[in-house]
Design an enzyme around this catalytic site. Structure first.
Site, PDB file in Angstrom:
ATOM      1  N   LEU A  16       0.852  -1.186   0.000  1.00  0.00           N
ATOM      2  CA  LEU A  16       0.000   0.000   0.000  1.00  0.00           C
ATOM      3  C   LEU A  16       0.887   1.235   0.000  1.00  0.00           C
ATOM      4  CD1 LEU A  16      -2.657  -1.238   2.583  1.00  0.00           C
ATOM      5  CD2 LEU A  16      -2.821  -1.271   0.087  1.00  0.00           C
ATOM      6  N   ASP A  17       1.089   1.792  -1.187  1.00  0.00           N
ATOM      7  CA  ASP A  17       2.022   2.901  -1.376  1.00  0.00           C
ATOM      8  C   ASP A  17       1.476   4.188  -0.766  1.00  0.00           C
ATOM      9  OD1 ASP A  17       4.328   4.240  -2.827  1.00  0.00           O
ATOM     10  OD2 ASP A  17       2.626   5.274  -3.740  1.00  0.00           O
TER      11      ASP A  17
END
Length: 560
Positions: free
Chosen positions: A223-224
């Protein structure tokens, strides 16, 4: 589980809970991928790479990458993080145009699925923002009502000064829409348009994308920039309760559909904030990037002192055996300095900045609420970050490999950036071409030239590549490096970072001399009659039931 999902929806979307709940349940019913739990072990080693970090003429890079992996690291590295492989417009992939397509310059979904049969894959979910060239944003500009609420229209107001800024760039940019000029929220750049998670339609779209990734072979989903997901004017807009609830919701949904998926959060922030993404140990991310590790390892070797890393490591805990750290030193980005805040003093962080500039690296800055700017990230190849010109090359190589020995033996799962594995140096030419600081560690390598260098015993690449492979191979054959193994930090000498890993009947003493002096240690033998260093396969001297240890400059021992 169903009740938990409903409660989180009610918290996030109180006015649309029931309608949204039924839509979400319908979506979940369409995706039943796996109900098997996943258990990380000592065999898990993750390679971080772009899809085109290694290239061959007339061949799609994903095929070339697969070939390289099979020829050189199969059986040693079992997991590959392919950095965003979607069509993009900027930021080397992190400005995604289409979440469901593979960049044709790299290959296609068939190439990804083939890779997933030989390796566990980590996909990037770049879901805080999307490219301004995406269909979603272009349709929004045209006035398509479907996308009206996908983005955040925000007039400049005084309260925006509280928003945490990871860049020295404007928070808002102006775009020409069908209804005239609009200020739109852009946390990272003018090309990266933040998405509005207050929109239930956008939320459902993103859930479907995560499930699509699971179906296409992802075993880990990164999850950037996830800490910035939810925005509330008048707050810092980072680590908000709504953001944590959203990640928990993603986790609940995946537990119902693809239980073998690991969520890993990328939050380049101080340690305490970073580990908050473990949640209670069962309800949020299973892995978090251990962001404090890269600057602390760097500081230890440059200062010749393990005081700070030892005391920090002594506090490392995970809330459950379902959670662990992703231990990396280098990545496609730089060495974050924010995670060292509160651990290193300001003058010590300044020293890292000075050393980086001395070694011809670059420094990126962020904006502060008072209008000032401060160093945010060191942009430099990790070998060059550690390099000291007053020491010979063999000593610098030993230092570098020992740095990775720390990352590989510390509690968690090691992540090895491809340019660290291959002994790359600063890529100055790339910075000139792109004008981006981070390009300094993002060189594209020619496969044939790479093969020559990693087969040449006199080359830097050969020496580092083989030392790294040897170390990782040893790691994967000893259960004591399982993420569930206990860890106890020892305080033997300020020049030595030392700890014990223990699982069931196996115990290993890890010693790393962070100085350029030889260190002699004597300590009680708690291991065996004939203790051995796993890395060199040499016996350790024992006298009167005491280990007599000589540590060469920058040497690491794994004593069993």
């Amino acid at each position: 589980m169903i009740q938990k999902i409903y409660e989180k929806l009610k918290f996030l979307y109180p006015n649309e809970t029931d309608k949204l709940y039924y839509k979400l349940m319908d979506l979940i019913e369409q995706y039943k991928i796996s109900d098997k739990d996943i258990d990380l072990t000592e065999k898990d080693v993750i390679l971080i790479t772009y899809g085109d970090s290694i290239k061959k003429d007339e061949e799609k890079p994903l095929h070339t990458l697969h070939e390289f992996l099979n020829d050189h690291v199969k059986g040693i590295i079992n997991t590959v993080h392919i950095l965003p492989f979607f069509p993009y417009s900027s930021d080397d992939g992190f400005s995604v145009i289409d979440y469901k397509k593979v960049n044709p310059d790299l290959g296609n979904w068939e190439d990804i699925e083939k890779l997933s049969k030989d390796y566990n894959l980590m996909f990037d979910a770049v879901i805080n923002h999307i490219s301004k060239e995406s269909e979603w944003f272009q349709e929004y500009l045209k006035g398509n009502p479907k996308y009206k609420d996908y983005f955040i229209e925000q007039e400049p107001v005084e309260e925006l000064k509280y928003v945490t800024r990871p860049r020295a760039l404007p928070l808002l940019h102006i775009y020409e829409t069908k209804d005239g000029k609009k200020h739109i929220w852009t946390t990272f750049s003018e090309d990266q348009i933040d998405l509005n998670y207050k929109s239930t339609d956008l939320f459902l779209e993103m859930v479907e994308i995560l499930l699509f990734y699971a179906k296409k072979g992802a075993k880990l989903i990164r999850l950037d920039a996830i800490g910035y997901l939810w925005k509330e004017v008048g707050t810092s807009c980072i680590h908000l309760e709504q953001t944590h609830k959203m990640i928990q919701l993603f986790r609940d949904i995946l537990d119902l559909t693809a239980k073998d998926i690991i969520l890993i959060t990328e939050t380049n922030v101080p340690h305490k904030e970073n580990i908050s993404y473990f949640g209670d140990g069962y309800n949020e991310a299973q892995m978090v990037y251990n962001f404090s590790l890269p600057p602390l390892v760097l500081h230890s070797f440059l200062s010749k002192n393990a005081h700070y890393i030892s005391h920090w490591a002594n506090t490392l805990e995970t809330p459950s055996d379902k959670t662990t750290f992703f231990n990396f030193l280098a990545s496609h980005d730089g060495i974050g300095l924010m995670p060292a805040k509160g651990i290193l003093k300001d003058e010590e962080i300044d020293y890292l900045v000075e050393h980086t500039l001395k070694n011809k690296g670059l420094v990126s800055y962020k904006s502060n609420p008072d209008g000032s700017k401060s160093p945010y990230e060191l942009n430099i190849n990790y070998f060059d970050a550690l390099y000291e010109e007053n020491e010979d090359m063999e000593l610098n190589i030993r230092k570098f490999v020992s740095a990775y020995a720390i990352a590989s033996s510390l509690k968690g799962v090691p992540g090895i950036y491809i340019h660290s594995l291959l002994g790359s140096r600063n890529y100055y030419e790339g910075v000139k071409i792109t004008g981006m600081n981070r390009t300094i560690n993002r060189e594209k390598l020619n496969y044939n030239q790479l093969e020559k260098e990693i087969n040449d015993p006199n080359s830097l690449r050969y020496k580092i590549f083989n030392a790294m492979k040897n170390m990782l191979k040893i790691r994967t054959t000893h259960k004591v490096f399982n993420p569930k193994a206990k860890q106890k930090v020892l305080f033997l000498d300020d020049k030595v970072f030392s700890f014990i890993r223990e699982l069931e009947d196996e115990k290993v003493l890890v010693l790393t001399n962070v100085s350029n002096e030889e260190i002699n240690l004597e300590l009680k033998n708690e291991f065996s009659e004939n203790p051995v260093d796993l890395l060199s396969n040499k016996n350790i001297e024992v006298e009167n039931n005491k280990l007599k240890i000589k540590l060469k400059p920058y040497e690491t021992l794994w004593i069993k």
